[in-house]
Design an enzyme around this catalytic site. Sequence first.
Site, PDB file in Angstrom:
ATOM      1  CG  ASN A  13      -1.804   1.146   1.376  1.00  0.00           C
ATOM      2  OD1 ASN A  13      -1.762   2.067   0.551  1.00  0.00           O
ATOM      3  ND2 ASN A  13      -2.619   1.156   2.414  1.00  0.00           N
ATOM      4  NE  ARG A  96      -6.402   1.218   0.649  1.00  0.00           N
ATOM      5  CZ  ARG A  96      -6.689   1.666   1.847  1.00  0.00           C
ATOM      6  NH1 ARG A  96      -5.866   1.454   2.848  1.00  0.00           N
ATOM      7  NH2 ARG A  96      -7.801   2.328   2.064  1.00  0.00           N
ATOM      8  CG  HIS A 184     -12.343   4.022   3.845  1.00  0.00           C
ATOM      9  ND1 HIS A 184     -12.878   5.180   4.378  1.00  0.00           N
ATOM     10  CD2 HIS A 184     -10.998   4.134   4.038  1.00  0.00           C
ATOM     11  CE1 HIS A 184     -11.916   5.944   4.856  1.00  0.00           C
ATOM     12  NE2 HIS A 184     -10.768   5.340   4.658  1.00  0.00           N
ATOM     13  CG  LEU A 212     -15.521   5.932  12.674  1.00  0.00           C
ATOM     14  CD1 LEU A 212     -16.135   6.140  14.059  1.00  0.00           C
ATOM     15  CD2 LEU A 212     -16.063   6.946  11.673  1.00  0.00           C
ATOM     16  N   GLY A 215      -8.449   8.640   7.843  1.00  0.00           N
ATOM     17  CA  GLY A 215      -9.484   8.803   6.827  1.00  0.00           C
ATOM     18  C   GLY A 215     -10.743   8.182   7.420  1.00  0.00           C
ATOM     19  NE  ARG A 244      -8.000  12.501   3.834  1.00  0.00           N
ATOM     20  CZ  ARG A 244      -8.178  11.200   3.596  1.00  0.00           C
ATOM     21  NH1 ARG A 244      -9.202  10.802   2.881  1.00  0.00           N
ATOM     22  NH2 ARG A 244      -7.334  10.314   4.056  1.00  0.00           N
ATOM     23  CD  GLU A 334     -10.154  -1.991  14.123  1.00  0.00           C
ATOM     24  OE1 GLU A 334      -9.135  -2.473  14.650  1.00  0.00           O
ATOM     25  OE2 GLU A 334     -10.297  -1.882  12.886  1.00  0.00           O
ATOM     26  CD  GLU A 382      -8.277  -0.715   4.915  1.00  0.00           C
ATOM     27  OE1 GLU A 382      -7.522  -0.603   5.905  1.00  0.00           O
ATOM     28  OE2 GLU A 382      -8.772   0.253   4.333  1.00  0.00           O
TER      29      GLU A 382
HETATM   30  P1  ADP Z   1      -5.491   5.360   8.831  1.00  0.00           P
HETATM   31  O1  ADP Z   1      -6.720   5.958   8.200  1.00  0.00           O
HETATM   32  O2  ADP Z   1      -4.264   6.210   8.658  1.00  0.00           O
HETATM   33  O3  ADP Z   1      -5.290   3.895   8.532  1.00  0.00           O
HETATM   34  P2  ADP Z   1      -6.061   4.403  11.520  1.00  0.00           P
HETATM   35  O4  ADP Z   1      -7.177   3.505  11.122  1.00  0.00           O
HETATM   36  O5  ADP Z   1      -4.783   3.799  11.956  1.00  0.00           O
HETATM   37  O6  ADP Z   1      -5.775   5.498  10.410  1.00  0.00           O
HETATM   38  O7  ADP Z   1      -6.624   5.339  12.706  1.00  0.00           O
HETATM   39  C1  ADP Z   1      -5.845   6.326  13.281  1.00  0.00           C
HETATM   40  C2  ADP Z   1      -6.706   7.055  14.313  1.00  0.00           C
HETATM   41  O8  ADP Z   1      -7.093   6.126  15.326  1.00  0.00           O
HETATM   42  C3  ADP Z   1      -5.978   8.207  15.008  1.00  0.00           C
HETATM   43  O9  ADP Z   1      -6.823   9.344  15.110  1.00  0.00           O
HETATM   44  C4  ADP Z   1      -5.724   7.626  16.384  1.00  0.00           C
HETATM   45  O10 ADP Z   1      -5.653   8.625  17.374  1.00  0.00           O
HETATM   46  C5  ADP Z   1      -6.958   6.769  16.567  1.00  0.00           C
HETATM   47  N1  ADP Z   1      -6.768   5.839  17.688  1.00  0.00           N
HETATM   48  C6  ADP Z   1      -5.919   4.791  17.761  1.00  0.00           C
HETATM   49  N2  ADP Z   1      -5.977   4.228  19.000  1.00  0.00           N
HETATM   50  C7  ADP Z   1      -6.872   4.949  19.723  1.00  0.00           C
HETATM   51  C8  ADP Z   1      -7.376   4.890  21.052  1.00  0.00           C
HETATM   52  N3  ADP Z   1      -6.974   3.947  21.900  1.00  0.00           N
HETATM   53  N4  ADP Z   1      -8.303   5.807  21.418  1.00  0.00           N
HETATM   54  C9  ADP Z   1      -8.733   6.751  20.566  1.00  0.00           C
HETATM   55  N5  ADP Z   1      -8.309   6.863  19.299  1.00  0.00           N
HETATM   56  C10 ADP Z   1      -7.385   5.982  18.882  1.00  0.00           C
END
Ligand code: ADP
Length: 408
Positions: A13, A96, A184, A212, A215, A244, A334, A382
Amino acid sequence: MTGAGQPAILTLNAGSSSLKFSLFPFGNGTAIAGGQLESLGTAPRFVAKNGTGEKSHEENWGEGRGPKHAGDALAVLLAWLKKTYPEIEVEAVGHRVVHGGIDFAAPVLVDDIVFEKLKALEPLAPLHQPHNLAGIEGSRAAFPGTPQIACFDTAFHRKHPFVNDVFALPRSYFEDGVRRYGFHGLSYEFIAGKLADMGIAEPETRVIVAHLGNGASMCAIKGGQSMGSTMGFSALDGLPMGTRCGQIDPGVLLYLMDQRGMGPKEITNLLYKESGLLGLSGISHDMRTLEASDAPAAKEAIDYFVFRIKREMGAMAAVLGGLDAIVFTGGIGENSRRIRHEVSAGFQWLGIAFDETANAANNDLISTPGSKIAVYRLSTDEEAMIAHHTRNLVSNEPPKKAALKPHG
Ligand code: ADP
């Protein structure tokens, strides 16, 4: 090289400043390794995990040194993989690719003709597609003759109804590809498959999945098919994201151009890199940082994020004609108990009985048994989806193995 090596699928990716990878056994199975090279061109860092999720490698180059772009990063990655997993033989590489346009509604084997078609889509996703294709180009050079499979973020949505595909512009724009594509898709497809494994996939089952992360988008799914998504022509629309803006009145763009004299580059930068949670809070794009902050602006940014999710949830429930389940996924979905709680607490009127204890424990099912709408927290993958498609596409072809050797 062929022989007694262990056949594997490599997934890549490639983005503007990172290269994510996973290595899967060619037969079914969970990842052998995964990780990413990030902050390419600034202060690059390489972190890898083994199959059990433990950190197996870390390398920091420091400011201005090390790999500068995805091509350099691929060479570093392949040299490391060859050294660390000498028994691996890559049978196929799955990529990807953010945009499949109108034509690519399923994963595809990339040959010269397909590559040119994907290149022609670059104007539709100028911040992502060129990097995705650079990853394919580098991988073709490193693994000559090995199948390269492109898996698209748009493909899952291609069968969504016309009313979700179109903008109310003159029809010629639609014919030219100015449509709502949705993104997504690999994550939504993975979650739809997981729900099917859980027995939640009747033709009439109505689910809203909220992906969430940095992105963020949401997808309305009926009977396993996308019926609508919050993202549209670009990955800007819908929910506010890390940096964004999400949904914005197009009149704002006219104002920025006419009254503020801003050009396309400035506006692109504003909408993609300076807005969202970062822009609203003035503190961070990162949900963890905002949740830990006492600053009123951090709370306001989170409030707006939650408000938009709830607003879209209502709209999607209407699109689906009712609702059976909600799924939270992605880094925030998650991991953030607070976001899941704040969104779900706003939907008691819809029939959600949220289970705070299950939410606190990060269980898969976070609604009570009596809840009219089931609420889940499910991990997305993914890379596993890409590996699945890649395996399927090449398994009917004669094997073309390539030893892991760095490009050049
Ligand atoms: P991407 O779209 O880059 O793949 P991710 O799916 O890794 O992003 O998500 C990143 C987001 O998840 C960030 O805003 C991060 O702060 C949030 N995040 C990760 N762990 C936690 C947590 N324990 N509590 C709250 N937010 C979290």
